[in-house]
Design a protein around this motif. Sequence first.
Motif, PDB file in Angstrom:
ATOM      1  N   SER A 127       0.368   3.888   1.358  1.00 33.23           N
ATOM      2  CA  SER A 127       0.369   4.484   2.694  1.00 33.23           C
ATOM      3  C   SER A 127       1.514   3.953   3.546  1.00 33.23           C
ATOM      4  O   SER A 127       1.924   4.599   4.519  1.00 33.23           O
TER       5      SER A 127
ATOM      6  N   ASN B 127      -0.345   7.736  -6.183  1.00 35.47           N
ATOM      7  CA  ASN B 127      -0.589   7.765  -4.744  1.00 35.47           C
ATOM      8  C   ASN B 127       0.664   8.125  -3.951  1.00 35.47           C
ATOM      9  O   ASN B 127       0.563   8.631  -2.828  1.00 35.47           O
TER      10      ASN B 127
ATOM     11  N   GLN C  15      -0.244   3.430  -8.246  1.00 37.87           N
ATOM     12  CA  GLN C  15       0.654   3.506  -7.095  1.00 37.87           C
ATOM     13  C   GLN C  15       1.537   4.748  -7.180  1.00 37.87           C
ATOM     14  O   GLN C  15       1.746   5.449  -6.184  1.00 37.87           O
TER      15      GLN C  15
ATOM     16  N   SER D 154       0.855  -1.192   0.000  1.00 33.86           N
ATOM     17  CA  SER D 154       0.000   0.000   0.000  1.00 33.86           C
ATOM     18  C   SER D 154       0.888   1.239   0.000  1.00 33.86           C
ATOM     19  O   SER D 154       1.907   1.287   0.710  1.00 33.86           O
TER      20      SER D 154
END
Length: 277
Positions: free
Chosen positions: A150, A202, A199, A148
């Motif tokens: 994050s 992000n 990705q 992820s």
Amino acid sequence: MPPPKPAHLEPSELGTKDYWDNLYATELANHASNPEDTGTVWFDDADAEAKMVQFLAELDDEDNLNARTILDLGCGNGSLLRAVREEIFADGAPGEEEGTELRLLGVDYSEASISLAQSVVDEGAGDNEDAEEAVPITFTVWDMLQGSASDLVQDGKESACWDLVLDKGTFDAISLGNTTRDGDAENNGPSVEVQYRTQVLNLLKPGGRFLITSCNWTETELCAWMEDEEERERAAQNGGAWLVKAGRVAYPSFQFGGVQGQTVCTVCFEKRVAPAS
């Protein structure tokens, strides 16, 4: 109508984690036996790493880089981040008035790769001591498709995303794997190339740059994957982000059968974000 996406590359062992685990396990063992053997510098025959660093240095000289946080996707032995640090941060860290903590991070899904990169950096052979002390490089295991974003963004805040994301061959390797994350081309899920672009979006800050080098895709094909017109239109209407080409690196070209080409290409993209309504 936007141009169609290129066809997925024919799967190869270079698209498998086993291949890279085995390769970096060998390079790690070689490095343990001979510390001067720091492993393979990919695309060295095209001088791609030096050209990427030169491109960034020229942006920096023009005060157009503004990169205090740099992420290398698929870092291998860490050579690209070491070269960037040597060139961009040769005099050590910029002043604290810039207001953002300096971060240079390399990620790879191969644990052996991360062990090799960390070992080479820890030994610091031939590194600029000022840059080494003031601008440390860290490495961590992270999978571009399974992880992820994050995980790599401090506190999950957009302001903590990355100023600059680098890729030298990782998109190539991903494109040589299965067409989708689960290896099922019939599941109608996004292709690994689309997942990759998502990705990157992000991970990047608004206005952040993404510098990618490929030997399997042409510049036109890279732009077809990264500049998605439908995504851009949706983002403009609904408040989102997209990538736009912002520069390129020139390489010597060749001509075959009346068609001009080059062995590798390097393209810079920038993250744009639709203004809040």
